[in-house]
Design a protein around this motif. Structure first.
Motif, mmCIF file in Angstrom:
data_model
loop_
_atom_site.group_PDB
_atom_site.id
_atom_site.type_symbol
_atom_site.label_atom_id
_atom_site.label_comp_id
_atom_site.label_asym_id
_atom_site.label_seq_id
_atom_site.Cartn_x
_atom_site.Cartn_y
_atom_site.Cartn_z
ATOM 1 N N GLY A 69 0.790 -1.231 0.000
ATOM 2 C CA GLY A 69 0.000 0.000 0.000
ATOM 3 C C GLY A 69 0.822 1.280 0.000
ATOM 4 N N PRO A 70 1.678 1.520 1.004
ATOM 5 C CA PRO A 70 2.287 2.848 1.201
ATOM 6 C C PRO A 70 3.519 3.141 0.342
ATOM 7 C CG PRO A 70 2.233 1.554 3.256
ATOM 8 C CD PRO A 70 1.938 0.626 2.131
ATOM 9 N N ASP A 71 3.862 4.419 0.270
ATOM 10 C CA ASP A 71 4.971 4.874 -0.580
ATOM 11 C C ASP A 71 6.352 4.544 -0.018
ATOM 12 O OD1 ASP A 71 4.407 6.624 1.493
ATOM 13 O OD2 ASP A 71 4.562 8.440 0.327
ATOM 14 N N ASP A 72 6.539 4.664 1.302
ATOM 15 C CA ASP A 72 7.891 4.506 1.854
ATOM 16 C C ASP A 72 8.535 3.157 1.535
ATOM 17 O OD1 ASP A 72 8.511 6.998 3.034
ATOM 18 O OD2 ASP A 72 7.069 6.581 4.629
ATOM 19 N N PRO A 73 7.852 2.032 1.829
ATOM 20 C CA PRO A 73 8.509 0.748 1.516
ATOM 21 C C PRO A 73 8.730 0.560 0.020
ATOM 22 C CG PRO A 73 6.259 0.388 2.338
ATOM 23 C CD PRO A 73 6.577 1.833 2.550
ATOM 24 N N LEU A 74 7.864 1.110 -0.821
ATOM 25 C CA LEU A 74 8.070 1.000 -2.274
ATOM 26 C C LEU A 74 9.346 1.731 -2.665
ATOM 27 C CD1 LEU A 74 4.399 1.548 -3.490
ATOM 28 C CD2 LEU A 74 5.722 -0.568 -3.716
ATOM 29 N N ALA A 75 9.494 2.961 -2.139
ATOM 30 C CA ALA A 75 10.694 3.749 -2.461
ATOM 31 C C ALA A 75 11.953 3.051 -1.944
ATOM 32 C CB ALA A 75 10.574 5.149 -1.857
ATOM 33 N N ASP A 76 11.813 2.287 -0.856
ATOM 34 C CA ASP A 76 12.975 1.597 -0.282
ATOM 35 C C ASP A 76 13.218 0.229 -0.909
ATOM 36 O OD1 ASP A 76 13.466 3.720 1.347
ATOM 37 O OD2 ASP A 76 12.410 2.889 3.090
ATOM 38 N N GLY A 77 12.410 -0.143 -1.908
ATOM 39 C CA GLY A 77 12.699 -1.377 -2.645
ATOM 40 C C GLY A 77 12.074 -2.642 -2.095
ATOM 41 N N ILE A 78 10.917 -2.528 -1.451
ATOM 42 C CA ILE A 78 10.287 -3.730 -0.888
ATOM 43 C C ILE A 78 9.918 -4.738 -1.972
ATOM 44 C CG2 ILE A 78 7.893 -2.841 -0.856
ATOM 45 C CD1 ILE A 78 7.604 -4.289 1.891
ATOM 46 N N VAL A 79 9.533 -4.259 -3.162
ATOM 47 C CA VAL A 79 9.109 -5.179 -4.220
ATOM 48 C C VAL A 79 10.314 -5.977 -4.730
ATOM 49 C CG1 VAL A 79 8.084 -5.360 -6.520
ATOM 50 C CG2 VAL A 79 7.100 -3.790 -4.822
ATOM 51 N N ASP A 80 11.465 -5.299 -4.898
ATOM 52 C CA ASP A 80 12.691 -5.995 -5.298
ATOM 53 C C ASP A 80 13.037 -7.074 -4.254
ATOM 54 O OD1 ASP A 80 14.140 -3.553 -7.262
ATOM 55 O OD2 ASP A 80 12.532 -3.062 -5.883
ATOM 56 N N HIS A 81 12.879 -6.713 -2.977
ATOM 57 C CA HIS A 81 13.190 -7.661 -1.899
ATOM 58 C C HIS A 81 12.312 -8.913 -1.995
ATOM 59 C CE1 HIS A 81 14.227 -8.967 2.219
ATOM 60 N NE2 HIS A 81 12.948 -9.323 2.271
ATOM 61 N N PHE A 82 11.018 -8.717 -2.155
ATOM 62 C CA PHE A 82 10.098 -9.870 -2.226
ATOM 63 C C PHE A 82 10.327 -10.686 -3.493
ATOM 64 C CE2 PHE A 82 6.976 -10.119 1.173
ATOM 65 C CZ PHE A 82 7.228 -8.956 1.870
ATOM 66 N N GLU A 83 10.556 -9.998 -4.605
ATOM 67 C CA GLU A 83 10.761 -10.721 -5.869
ATOM 68 C C GLU A 83 12.021 -11.585 -5.804
ATOM 69 O OE1 GLU A 83 8.383 -7.969 -9.125
ATOM 70 O OE2 GLU A 83 10.573 -7.852 -9.056
ATOM 71 N N ALA A 84 13.043 -11.061 -5.126
ATOM 72 C CA ALA A 84 14.283 -11.838 -5.000
ATOM 73 C C ALA A 84 14.044 -13.136 -4.226
ATOM 74 C CB ALA A 84 15.356 -10.997 -4.313
ATOM 75 N N LYS A 85 12.989 -13.152 -3.415
ATOM 76 C CA LYS A 85 12.658 -14.372 -2.662
ATOM 77 C C LYS A 85 11.617 -15.206 -3.407
ATOM 78 C CE LYS A 85 14.430 -12.631 1.391
ATOM 79 N NZ LYS A 85 15.296 -13.209 2.362
ATOM 80 N N GLY A 86 11.275 -14.780 -4.616
ATOM 81 C CA GLY A 86 10.326 -15.556 -5.426
ATOM 82 C C GLY A 86 8.873 -15.366 -5.038
ATOM 83 N N ILE A 87 8.555 -14.274 -4.340
ATOM 84 C CA ILE A 87 7.169 -14.046 -3.903
ATOM 85 C C ILE A 87 6.504 -13.048 -4.858
ATOM 86 C CG2 ILE A 87 5.697 -13.305 -1.979
ATOM 87 C CD1 ILE A 87 8.282 -13.748 -0.179
ATOM 88 N N PRO A 88 5.420 -13.454 -5.554
ATOM 89 C CA PRO A 88 4.737 -12.518 -6.459
ATOM 90 C C PRO A 88 4.220 -11.296 -5.695
ATOM 91 C CG PRO A 88 3.953 -14.768 -6.802
ATOM 92 C CD PRO A 88 4.781 -14.775 -5.553
ATOM 93 N N THR A 89 4.588 -10.113 -6.169
ATOM 94 C CA THR A 89 4.283 -8.889 -5.424
ATOM 95 C C THR A 89 3.733 -7.820 -6.346
ATOM 96 O OG1 THR A 89 6.079 -9.449 -3.921
ATOM 97 C CG2 THR A 89 5.276 -7.197 -3.820
ATOM 98 N N PHE A 90 2.638 -7.205 -5.916
ATOM 99 C CA PHE A 90 2.016 -6.132 -6.697
ATOM 100 C C PHE A 90 2.545 -4.786 -6.223
ATOM 101 C CE2 PHE A 90 -1.086 -2.887 -7.576
ATOM 102 C CZ PHE A 90 -1.363 -3.123 -8.913
ATOM 103 N N GLY A 91 3.197 -4.073 -7.148
ATOM 104 C CA GLY A 91 3.738 -2.749 -6.825
ATOM 105 C C GLY A 91 4.965 -2.526 -7.687
#
Ligand code: AMP
Ligand code: GLY
Length: 419
Positions: A69-91
């Motif tokens: 949902g929020p902007d801060d974790p997106l700007a900090d790369g949360i989606v890259d982090h989850f994708e690197a673990k193989g977890i499908p992530t919307f954002g």
């Protein structure tokens, strides 16, 4: 399907409310959530910046999809982090979320691709910024480059106010390192409108338009907030203008991001000013708006899970997204004192007496079995109706049924749309 939603505001409550309508959803987790979300999902006591713990939770619970949902974790790369673990992530990934995380990046991108926005210059030191400010004169707009909880933009009517803002941001660092660089830009006159779009790289699927009310008091008086209320559609802005904004601003921006090697996948939120010369970009956000989501998603007729999966998998071109013709109005009920300091922990009554609205919780918590205030924006009371007038009347009737000490709300949400 098991889904983990990250965030804990009204936006995330509205996303979860929408996801729960899907037959494919078996379980929703939300980190950290709030007292309203807890009625629909299992809340997990993790904060949005605890990437390791969040991804471990998703793996341990065999989560199929994560929605941020929020902007801060997106700007900090949360989606890259989850994708690197193989977890499908919307954002969007970090390099695409920069469209919101850095105003300098966004303005350079728009200038490079000739996308309509206010004329500007960016500065990383105070003296040249001050000289430019004095050259342009007021009214003028000063923006801290980085994320500043929605407070880093000062629309100055007078030069003295502009100079003070520049000093606050660059010399006194009131927004910390978000103010190491500033954008100084031309003041644009007009009506504001938000268009959120599902974007999968090149393919853009716009949602229905909405309008927010940022200042805390009626008549757009007082300090800016995260948003005090929204409505959708925006009936006094013609469809031709909406279409022009999509064709000249939103689609070219998605294409520009692809060309820059930063394809945007997620929600691209365009904040627009409808000037006498046509639509201009005010800002881009890399996520659902809050409280725009609370009026847009209730009008969505298509399964949200299907749209999220199509976006992640690059199949948005195959989606037919349907919207209801009804109007929606959301009135935010805030704590007394917001956006300054405010008390927390005050009991909220009347939530069980809603007759015609859905209440999306923002800053609420549960204490000894009762629901209490826990933030600046506390609740968003949303109603649907055949038109704005009906939706608005219904929302305000239910707002009157809710009480907490010091409750504050604007009484003029959607008034501009009563034509
Ligand atoms: P932002 O945080 O970038 O959305 O800016 C906050 C608010 O400031 C916007 O919603 C507008 O009302 C106002 N604003 C930002 N940039 C401009 C501009 N160039 N001209 C006029 N108003 C602006
Ligand atoms: N309501 C404005 C935002 O979400 O940024």
């Amino acid at each position: 399907m098991k889904i983990l939603v990250i965030g804990g505001g009204g936006r995330e409550h509205a996303i979860i409310w929408s996801l729960k309508k899907s037959a494919s959803v078996k379980q929703v987790y939300c980190a950290p959530g709030n007292a309203g979300i807890a009625q629909l999902a299992e809340c997990v006591p993790l904060q949005v910046n605890q990437f390791e713990e969040l991804s471990q939770f998703a793996l341990d619970h065999a989560v199929d999809l994560v929605v941020v949902g929020p902007d801060d974790p997106l700007a900090d790369g949360i989606v890259d982090h989850f994708e690197a673990k193989g977890i499908p992530t919307f954002g969007p990934r970090k390099n695409a979320a920069e469209i919101e995380g850095s105003k300098v990046f966004m303005k350079h991108l728009l200038k490079k691709y000739n996308i309509p926005t206010a004329a500007y210059e960016s500065f990383d030191s105070y003296e040249p910024a001050l000289a430019y400010l004095r050259k342009l004169g007021a009214p003028i707009v000063i923006k801290a480059d980085g994320l500043a909880a929605g407070k880093g933009v000062i629309v100055a009517r007078e030069l003295a106010e502009a100079e003070q803002a520049l000093k606050d941001i660059m010399l006194d660092q009131v927004f910390g390192k978000a103010g190491n660089r500033v954008v100084i830009e031309e003041f644009m006159e007009g009506q504001e409108m938000s268009i959120l779009s599902f974007v999968d790289g090149n393919v853009v699927r716009p949602m229905v338009p909405s309008q927010d009310h940022k200042p805390v008091f009626d008549g757009d008086k007082g300090l800016n907030t995260g948003g005090m209320g929204t409505y959708s559609p925006v009936p006094h802005i013609p469809q031709a203008i909406v279409d022009e904004a999509i064709e000249t601003i939103i689609k070219p921006t998605a294409e520009a991001m692809v060309k820059e090697g930063r394809p945007f996948r997620g929600i691209l939120f365009a904040g627009l000013m409808i000037t006498k010369d046509g639509p201009r970009t005010v800002e881009f956000n890399a996520r659902f708006g809050d409280p725009e989501t609370q009026v847009v998603l209730p009008r969505l007729k298509t399964d949200l899970v299907d749209i999220f999966l199509a976006t992640i998998n690059g199949r948005l071109d195959q989606m037919d997204i349907q919207w209801s013709d009804e109007a929606a109005v959301c009135v935010i009920m805030a704590s007394g004192g917001y956006p300054g300091s405010y008390p927390k922990g005050l009991p909220i009554s009347g939530l069980d007496q809603m007759q015609q609205s859905v209440v999306f919780h923002a800053g609420t918590a549960e204490k000894d079995g009762a629901i209490v205030t826990a933030g600046g924006r506390v609740l968003g009371v949303t109603a649907l109706g055949k038109d704005i007038a009906e939706a608005r009347a219904k929302a305000y009737e239910d707002v009157d049924r809710i009480y907490f000490e010091g409750k504050h709300y604007r009484t003029d949400i959607a008034k501009k749309a009563l034509v």
